[in-house]
Design an enzyme around this catalytic site. Structure first.
Site, PDB file in Angstrom:
ATOM      1  N   HIS A 187       0.915  -1.326   0.060  1.00  0.00           N
ATOM      2  CA  HIS A 187       0.175   0.122   0.070  1.00  0.00           C
ATOM      3  C   HIS A 187       0.719   1.214   0.049  1.00  0.00           C
ATOM      4  O   HIS A 187       0.811   1.814   0.833  1.00  0.00           O
ATOM      5  CB  HIS A 187      -1.109   0.191   1.234  1.00  0.00           C
ATOM      6  CG  HIS A 187      -1.966  -0.952   0.869  1.00  0.00           C
ATOM      7  ND1 HIS A 187      -1.871  -2.214   1.602  1.00  0.00           N
ATOM      8  CD2 HIS A 187      -3.171  -1.117   0.557  1.00  0.00           C
ATOM      9  CE1 HIS A 187      -3.103  -3.032   1.358  1.00  0.00           C
ATOM     10  NE2 HIS A 187      -3.721  -2.338   0.675  1.00  0.00           N
ATOM     11  N   ASN A 188       1.569   1.404  -1.256  1.00  0.00           N
ATOM     12  CA  ASN A 188       2.357   2.531  -1.151  1.00  0.00           C
ATOM     13  C   ASN A 188       1.981   3.420  -2.283  1.00  0.00           C
ATOM     14  O   ASN A 188       1.301   3.329  -2.833  1.00  0.00           O
ATOM     15  CB  ASN A 188       4.124   1.846  -1.307  1.00  0.00           C
ATOM     16  CG  ASN A 188       3.956   0.693  -2.546  1.00  0.00           C
ATOM     17  OD1 ASN A 188       3.419   1.119  -3.575  1.00  0.00           O
ATOM     18  ND2 ASN A 188       4.832  -0.374  -2.055  1.00  0.00           N
ATOM     19  N   PHE A 189       3.135   4.201  -2.628  1.00  0.00           N
ATOM     20  CA  PHE A 189       3.084   5.264  -3.764  1.00  0.00           C
ATOM     21  C   PHE A 189       2.659   4.674  -5.068  1.00  0.00           C
ATOM     22  O   PHE A 189       1.944   4.998  -5.856  1.00  0.00           O
ATOM     23  CB  PHE A 189       3.922   6.240  -3.916  1.00  0.00           C
ATOM     24  CG  PHE A 189       3.851   7.334  -5.044  1.00  0.00           C
ATOM     25  CD1 PHE A 189       2.855   8.379  -5.016  1.00  0.00           C
ATOM     26  CD2 PHE A 189       4.729   7.453  -5.963  1.00  0.00           C
ATOM     27  CE1 PHE A 189       2.619   9.407  -5.619  1.00  0.00           C
ATOM     28  CE2 PHE A 189       4.498   8.629  -6.744  1.00  0.00           C
ATOM     29  CZ  PHE A 189       3.070   9.361  -6.696  1.00  0.00           C
ATOM     30  N   LYS A 190       3.424   3.485  -5.467  1.00  0.00           N
ATOM     31  CA  LYS A 190       2.980   2.940  -6.544  1.00  0.00           C
ATOM     32  C   LYS A 190       1.856   2.201  -6.653  1.00  0.00           C
ATOM     33  O   LYS A 190       1.210   2.237  -7.821  1.00  0.00           O
ATOM     34  CB  LYS A 190       4.266   1.841  -6.948  1.00  0.00           C
ATOM     35  CG  LYS A 190       5.601   2.417  -7.574  1.00  0.00           C
ATOM     36  CD  LYS A 190       6.647   1.167  -7.527  1.00  0.00           C
ATOM     37  CE  LYS A 190       7.912   1.761  -8.420  1.00  0.00           C
ATOM     38  NZ  LYS A 190       8.570   2.679  -7.637  1.00  0.00           N
ATOM     39  N   HIS A 191       1.350   1.829  -5.533  1.00  0.00           N
ATOM     40  CA  HIS A 191      -0.090   1.354  -5.650  1.00  0.00           C
ATOM     41  C   HIS A 191      -0.975   2.258  -5.921  1.00  0.00           C
ATOM     42  O   HIS A 191      -1.817   2.166  -6.706  1.00  0.00           O
ATOM     43  CB  HIS A 191      -0.592   0.388  -4.340  1.00  0.00           C
ATOM     44  CG  HIS A 191      -1.875   0.089  -4.353  1.00  0.00           C
ATOM     45  ND1 HIS A 191      -2.362  -0.741  -4.977  1.00  0.00           N
ATOM     46  CD2 HIS A 191      -2.722   0.613  -3.282  1.00  0.00           C
ATOM     47  CE1 HIS A 191      -3.776  -0.868  -4.398  1.00  0.00           C
ATOM     48  NE2 HIS A 191      -3.921   0.102  -3.658  1.00  0.00           N
ATOM     49  N   ASP A 227      -5.121   5.353  -0.389  1.00  0.00           N
ATOM     50  CA  ASP A 227      -4.580   4.686   0.750  1.00  0.00           C
ATOM     51  C   ASP A 227      -3.452   5.602   1.438  1.00  0.00           C
ATOM     52  O   ASP A 227      -2.661   5.103   1.928  1.00  0.00           O
ATOM     53  CB  ASP A 227      -3.791   3.440   0.210  1.00  0.00           C
ATOM     54  CG  ASP A 227      -4.610   2.242   0.150  1.00  0.00           C
ATOM     55  OD1 ASP A 227      -5.782   2.289   1.096  1.00  0.00           O
ATOM     56  OD2 ASP A 227      -4.773   1.407  -0.893  1.00  0.00           O
ATOM     57  N   ASP A 259      -9.169  -0.511  -7.548  1.00  0.00           N
ATOM     58  CA  ASP A 259      -8.329  -0.767  -6.409  1.00  0.00           C
ATOM     59  C   ASP A 259      -7.844  -2.298  -6.101  1.00  0.00           C
ATOM     60  O   ASP A 259      -6.678  -2.501  -5.789  1.00  0.00           O
ATOM     61  CB  ASP A 259      -9.079  -0.753  -5.014  1.00  0.00           C
ATOM     62  CG  ASP A 259      -8.219  -0.867  -3.764  1.00  0.00           C
ATOM     63  OD1 ASP A 259      -6.979  -0.423  -3.702  1.00  0.00           O
ATOM     64  OD2 ASP A 259      -9.102  -0.758  -2.706  1.00  0.00           O
ATOM     65  N   GLN A 277      -5.002 -16.844  -4.270  1.00  0.00           N
ATOM     66  CA  GLN A 277      -5.571 -16.249  -5.613  1.00  0.00           C
ATOM     67  C   GLN A 277      -6.896 -16.747  -5.880  1.00  0.00           C
ATOM     68  O   GLN A 277      -7.892 -15.836  -6.549  1.00  0.00           O
ATOM     69  CB  GLN A 277      -4.729 -16.061  -6.628  1.00  0.00           C
ATOM     70  CG  GLN A 277      -3.444 -15.410  -6.604  1.00  0.00           C
ATOM     71  CD  GLN A 277      -3.974 -13.719  -6.244  1.00  0.00           C
ATOM     72  OE1 GLN A 277      -4.392 -13.133  -7.155  1.00  0.00           O
ATOM     73  NE2 GLN A 277      -3.743 -13.383  -4.991  1.00  0.00           N
TER      74      GLN A 277
END
Length: 360
Positions: A69-73, A110, A245, A296
Site C-alpha cells: 500500500h505504497n505510492f506505486k499502488h 490509501d 483498487d 488467488q
C-alpha cells in the site's frame, strides 16, 4: 504540461496493460500530471499546474514505504481509473466534477496506510489509535480521507458556503512569494461528502457485498441521459474505485505477479506481528499456511470476477471470460494455472465502450 511525454506513452497510459514497474517514482509523478491534464481538469477547474504538482508531491510524501500500500499502488489504482474513464467514454457520460472526484479519490485512497489492515486495527487486544479515533468503523479508510482533507483543505473562506480546497505552496519548502496560495479546486459541500463518504470509504472490503449488491440493484434502471439519477452515478463511482483498487489481477502476468508478491509480504509482516503480540492470525496472512496460488483462487472467484462482470453488464467492452475461468478454476491443478488465465480483459477491437442501450 509535461512536454517530454510522448504521444505513444500517453496512449499506453490509457490501457489496462500499462506496466508500472518500468517507471521510477519521479517519473510516476509526471505521469499522474499527464492524466489530470489530459482529462482537462487543469482548464475546467482553473487548476494551476504548479498547484497540481505540489498536491501530488504532498500525496507522495504521505504514502509510507511498505511493501504493497505504497505510492506505486496509488499510481496503479489511479492509472486503472484513468484507463476505465477513457475506455468506457465516461467523459461524455458523467460530469467533470464526478471524474475529478474519482481520480482524486484514487490518488488519495490509501494515504498514510500503515501496512496493517482493519482487522488488526480493531482487534480487542490491539485497539490501535485509529480504531479508537473512528470507533472501529472503517478506521483505515476514514484515516485516508482525513489525511486527504488535510492536504486539500488549507484555506476555507469564512464567508463562503463552499469548501475551497487549496494548496499552500510555502509549507512544502519551495521558494514562493509569501502570498502565493494557489487554489487546487473548488467543490460544494455535497461533492466533498461524496469524495469522503462514497469514494474512499467504498474501498473498505467489509463493505464489498453491500456496494456490489447496491450496484446490481440499480443496474437495470441505469440511464446516463437522466441527470436526476444521481444515486445511480454514485453507485457507479463506488464500483469504479473498487474495481481500480483490486485491478492488479486483471493486468498482464508480468505486471500482476510482482504485486502479488508485495501483497503477500505485507500480509506476512502483519501475521508475524500478530503472532508476537498473541493476537489472532488471519489464515490468509499466515506465511506458514498460505501459498501464492491458493491466495488467488478465492479472491478472483468471489471478489474480482463479480465486480468486473457487473461492470461489463453496463460496459460491454469489458469482456469477462467467465466460462474459461470456471473451467480452469475447477481443474485439479487450478492453483498452478489460475494466474495464467486472463480472467478479465478488454476487447481490443473496441477503442471506446458504449453502454448496452440508450438507458444502460
Amino acid at each position: 504540461y509535461p512536454s517530454d511525454v510522448s504521444e505513444e506513452l500517453r496512449q499506453n497510459l490509457k490501457t489496462p496493460t500499462f506496466d508500472n514497474w518500468q517507471w521510477e517514482d519521479a517519473e510516476i509523478m509526471v505521469l499522474l500530471q499527464v492524466m489530470f491534464t489530459d482529462l482537462d481538469f487543469i482548464s475546467s477547474f482553473n487548476i494551476e499546474p504548479e498547484a497540481l504538482q505540489h498536491f501530488l508531491f504532498e500525496v507522495y510524501r504521505r504514502y509510507n514505504n511498505i511493501p504493497f500500500h505504497n505510492f506505486k499502488h496509488c499510481f496503479c489504482v489511479t492509472q486503472m481509473m484513468y484507463g476505465l474513464i477513457w475506455l468506457t467514454d465516461l467523459r461524455n457520460k458523467l460530469e467533470d466534477i464526478d471524474l475529478l472526484i474519482m481520480m482524486t479519490s484514487a490518488v488519495c485512497h490509501d494515504l498514510d496506510h500503515t501496512g496493517y489492515n482493519n482487522a488488526y486495527q480493531v482487534d480487542i487486544n490491539a485497539r490501535t489509535e485509529l480504531a479508537l479515533r473512528y470507533n472501529d468503523i472503517s478506521p483505515l479508510e476514514n484515516h485516508h480521507c482525513a489525511v486527504a482533507f488535510q492536504i486539500l483543505q488549507r484555506v476555507r473562506p469564512p464567508s463562503s458556503a463552499s469548501l475551497c480546497f487549496q494548496l499552500h505552496l510555502n509549507h512544502l519548502g519551495v521558494s514562493w512569494p509569501p502570498e502565493s496560495v494557489t487554489r487546487f479546486f473548488l467543490v460544494s459541500q455535497r461533492e466533498s461528502n461524496i469524495f469522503r463518504n462514497l469514494c474512499i470509504l467504498a474501498t473498505d472490503m467489509t463493505r464489498h457485498n453491500e456496494i456490489l449488491n447496491k450496484f446490481k440493484s440499480v443496474l437495470p434502471a441505469f440511464d446516463f441521459t437522466n441527470k436526476e439519477h444521481k444515486d445511480l452515478v454514485r453507485a457507479l463511482m463506488m464500483i469504479l474505485i473498487k474495481v481500480s483498487d483490486i485491478s492488479n489481477e486483471a493486468r498482464p502476468m508480468e505486471v500482476a505477479e510482482p504485486w502479488l508478491d508485495c501483497l503477500l509480504q505485507e500480509f506476512f509482516n502483519q501475521s508475524d506481528v500478530e503472532k508476537l503480540e498473541g493476537l489472532p492470525v488471519s489464515p490468509f496472512m499466515d506465511r506458514d499456511k498460505v501459498t501464492k496460488p491458493s491466495s488467488q483462487i478465492g479472491f478472483i472467484r468471489f471478489v474480482l470476477l463479480p465486480l468486473f462482470m457487473e461492470l461489463a453488464n453496463l460496459f460491454p467492452c469489458l469482456e469477462v471470460s467467465r466460462h474459461k475461468y470456471e473451467e480452469i478454476i475447477l481443474q485439479p491443478n487450478a492453483g498452478q494455472s489460475v494466474r495464467r488465465s486472463v480472467s478479465c480483459r478488454v476487447d481490443p477491437s473496441l477503442s471506446v465502450c458504449s453502454s448496452t442501450s440508450s438507458t444502460r
